[in-house]
Design a protein around this motif. Structure first.
Motif, mmCIF file in Angstrom:
data_model
loop_
_atom_site.group_PDB
_atom_site.id
_atom_site.type_symbol
_atom_site.label_atom_id
_atom_site.label_comp_id
_atom_site.label_asym_id
_atom_site.label_seq_id
_atom_site.Cartn_x
_atom_site.Cartn_y
_atom_site.Cartn_z
ATOM 1 N N GLY A 1 -13.101 -7.147 -6.796
ATOM 2 C CA GLY A 1 -12.154 -6.847 -5.735
ATOM 3 C C GLY A 1 -10.730 -7.282 -6.000
ATOM 4 O O GLY A 1 -9.908 -7.322 -5.100
ATOM 5 N N VAL A 2 -10.416 -7.596 -7.257
ATOM 6 C CA VAL A 2 -9.057 -8.006 -7.608
ATOM 7 C C VAL A 2 -8.272 -6.759 -8.016
ATOM 8 O O VAL A 2 -8.723 -5.969 -8.834
ATOM 9 N N TYR A 3 -7.093 -6.589 -7.429
ATOM 10 C CA TYR A 3 -6.237 -5.454 -7.731
ATOM 11 C C TYR A 3 -5.217 -5.829 -8.797
ATOM 12 O O TYR A 3 -4.747 -6.963 -8.852
ATOM 13 N N GLY A 4 -4.858 -4.849 -9.603
ATOM 14 C CA GLY A 4 -3.795 -5.004 -10.593
ATOM 15 C C GLY A 4 -2.886 -3.793 -10.517
ATOM 16 O O GLY A 4 -3.291 -2.723 -10.042
ATOM 17 N N PHE A 5 -1.671 -3.945 -10.971
ATOM 18 C CA PHE A 5 -0.741 -2.821 -10.942
ATOM 19 C C PHE A 5 -1.211 -1.730 -11.891
ATOM 20 O O PHE A 5 -1.721 -2.004 -12.973
ATOM 21 N N LYS A 6 -1.029 -0.469 -11.465
ATOM 22 C CA LYS A 6 -1.411 0.666 -12.299
ATOM 23 C C LYS A 6 -0.555 0.692 -13.558
ATOM 24 O O LYS A 6 0.602 0.266 -13.535
ATOM 25 N N PRO A 7 -1.117 1.208 -14.645
ATOM 26 C CA PRO A 7 -0.311 1.369 -15.852
ATOM 27 C C PRO A 7 0.922 2.218 -15.530
ATOM 28 O O PRO A 7 0.838 3.208 -14.804
ATOM 29 N N GLY A 8 2.051 1.803 -16.027
ATOM 30 C CA GLY A 8 3.290 2.517 -15.750
ATOM 31 C C GLY A 8 3.972 2.054 -14.480
ATOM 32 O O GLY A 8 5.107 2.441 -14.209
ATOM 33 N N LEU A 9 3.288 1.251 -13.681
ATOM 34 C CA LEU A 9 3.875 0.685 -12.460
ATOM 35 C C LEU A 9 3.781 -0.829 -12.485
ATOM 36 O O LEU A 9 3.764 -1.482 -11.447
ATOM 37 N N ASP A 10 3.747 -1.390 -13.665
ATOM 38 C CA ASP A 10 3.508 -2.825 -13.805
ATOM 39 C C ASP A 10 4.748 -3.623 -14.182
ATOM 40 O O ASP A 10 4.655 -4.747 -14.656
ATOM 41 N N THR A 11 5.918 -3.023 -13.944
ATOM 42 C CA THR A 11 7.171 -3.760 -14.126
ATOM 43 C C THR A 11 8.046 -3.535 -12.900
ATOM 44 O O THR A 11 7.882 -2.551 -12.165
ATOM 45 N N GLU A 12 8.984 -4.429 -12.698
ATOM 46 C CA GLU A 12 9.905 -4.288 -11.570
ATOM 47 C C GLU A 12 10.691 -2.984 -11.676
ATOM 48 O O GLU A 12 10.860 -2.270 -10.691
ATOM 49 N N ALA A 13 11.157 -2.653 -12.878
ATOM 50 C CA ALA A 13 11.927 -1.423 -13.082
ATOM 51 C C ALA A 13 11.098 -0.186 -12.741
ATOM 52 O O ALA A 13 11.597 0.748 -12.112
ATOM 53 N N ALA A 14 9.832 -0.182 -13.131
ATOM 54 C CA ALA A 14 8.963 0.965 -12.845
ATOM 55 C C ALA A 14 8.721 1.111 -11.348
ATOM 56 O O ALA A 14 8.703 2.226 -10.813
ATOM 57 N N LEU A 15 8.529 0.002 -10.657
ATOM 58 C CA LEU A 15 8.338 0.057 -9.205
ATOM 59 C C LEU A 15 9.599 0.564 -8.514
ATOM 60 O O LEU A 15 9.527 1.405 -7.605
ATOM 61 N N ARG B 1 -6.493 -15.126 -14.798
ATOM 62 C CA ARG B 1 -6.153 -15.257 -13.375
ATOM 63 C C ARG B 1 -4.829 -16.001 -13.198
ATOM 64 O O ARG B 1 -4.075 -15.714 -12.287
ATOM 65 N N LEU B 2 -4.547 -16.929 -14.065
ATOM 66 C CA LEU B 2 -3.318 -17.709 -13.954
ATOM 67 C C LEU B 2 -2.092 -16.974 -14.487
ATOM 68 O O LEU B 2 -0.971 -17.311 -14.135
ATOM 69 N N SER B 3 -2.291 -15.972 -15.330
ATOM 70 C CA SER B 3 -1.156 -15.297 -15.946
ATOM 71 C C SER B 3 -0.917 -13.881 -15.422
ATOM 72 O O SER B 3 0.036 -13.229 -15.828
ATOM 73 N N ARG B 4 -1.739 -13.425 -14.527
ATOM 74 C CA ARG B 4 -1.594 -12.092 -13.933
ATOM 75 C C ARG B 4 -1.575 -12.240 -12.413
ATOM 76 O O ARG B 4 -2.139 -13.187 -11.868
ATOM 77 N N PRO B 5 -0.943 -11.280 -11.736
ATOM 78 C CA PRO B 5 -0.987 -11.332 -10.266
ATOM 79 C C PRO B 5 -2.433 -11.331 -9.775
ATOM 80 O O PRO B 5 -3.272 -10.593 -10.296
ATOM 81 N N TYR B 6 -2.723 -12.183 -8.809
ATOM 82 C CA TYR B 6 -4.063 -12.267 -8.224
ATOM 83 C C TYR B 6 -3.966 -11.647 -6.839
ATOM 84 O O TYR B 6 -3.511 -12.273 -5.887
ATOM 85 N N VAL B 7 -4.350 -10.380 -6.743
ATOM 86 C CA VAL B 7 -4.164 -9.606 -5.520
ATOM 87 C C VAL B 7 -5.523 -9.142 -5.017
ATOM 88 O O VAL B 7 -6.269 -8.494 -5.749
ATOM 89 N N ARG B 8 -5.809 -9.480 -3.773
ATOM 90 C CA ARG B 8 -7.054 -9.056 -3.137
ATOM 91 C C ARG B 8 -6.730 -8.349 -1.832
ATOM 92 O O ARG B 8 -5.615 -8.445 -1.322
ATOM 93 N N ALA B 9 -7.697 -7.614 -1.300
ATOM 94 C CA ALA B 9 -7.472 -6.791 -0.108
ATOM 95 C C ALA B 9 -6.910 -7.599 1.061
ATOM 96 O O ALA B 9 -6.002 -7.137 1.756
ATOM 97 N N HIS B 10 -7.429 -8.793 1.306
ATOM 98 C CA HIS B 10 -6.947 -9.551 2.457
ATOM 99 C C HIS B 10 -5.480 -9.969 2.290
ATOM 100 O O HIS B 10 -4.743 -10.061 3.274
ATOM 101 N N LEU B 11 -5.030 -10.171 1.058
ATOM 102 C CA LEU B 11 -3.627 -10.484 0.819
ATOM 103 C C LEU B 11 -2.749 -9.257 1.050
ATOM 104 O O LEU B 11 -1.654 -9.362 1.612
ATOM 105 N N LEU B 12 -3.234 -8.100 0.621
ATOM 106 C CA LEU B 12 -2.502 -6.849 0.870
ATOM 107 C C LEU B 12 -2.405 -6.570 2.365
ATOM 108 O O LEU B 12 -1.342 -6.194 2.863
ATOM 109 N N GLU B 13 -3.508 -6.763 3.064
ATOM 110 C CA GLU B 13 -3.510 -6.514 4.509
ATOM 111 C C GLU B 13 -2.556 -7.464 5.224
ATOM 112 O O GLU B 13 -1.832 -7.065 6.134
ATOM 113 N N ARG B 14 -2.526 -8.700 4.810
ATOM 114 C CA ARG B 14 -1.618 -9.678 5.417
ATOM 115 C C ARG B 14 -0.154 -9.278 5.181
ATOM 116 O O ARG B 14 0.683 -9.403 6.056
#
Length: 98
Positions: free
Chosen positions: A60-74, A27-40
């Motif tokens: 309910g924790v979201y993570g970036f899809k494989p292949g979309l998990d870097t700034e360059a990929a996004l 949890r400390l080393s990966r983005p911690y993304v939940r629906a209420h944060l996305l909605e906000r």
């Protein structure tokens, strides 16, 4: 953005983390993304952003899809197929993700 930012000045070892009671390293080393944060961040368009860029994991924790998990990929994904959501440009959506 959702990915967070940090500028490390020195490495922190497992022993130091243990001594400070920091056991949930994932949890400390990966983005911690939940629906209420996305909605906000993305308003009513949060689900479109989630479908496009994120996978929902355990508890309910979201993570970036494989292949979309870097700034360059996004950046590349948004250039190839821009996504806008209610009241936000593609640049604002990208900034929200980063």
């Amino acid at each position: 953005g959702l990915g967070g930012r940090f500028s490390p000045s020195h490495a922190i070892g497992k022993e130091e983390l243990d001594a400070r009671g920091l056991w949930d390293r994932q949890r400390l080393s990966r983005p911690y993304v939940r629906a209420h944060l996305l909605e906000r961040r993305f308003g009513a368009g949060w689900e479109a952003v989630a479908r496009r860029f994120l996978d929902q994991g355990q508890h309910g924790v979201y993570g970036f899809k494989p292949g979309l998990d870097t700034e360059a990929a996004l950046l590349d994904s948004m250039e190839r197929d821009p996504l806008t959501v209610q009241g936000m440009s593609k640049e604002q959506v990208l900034e929200g993700l980063l």
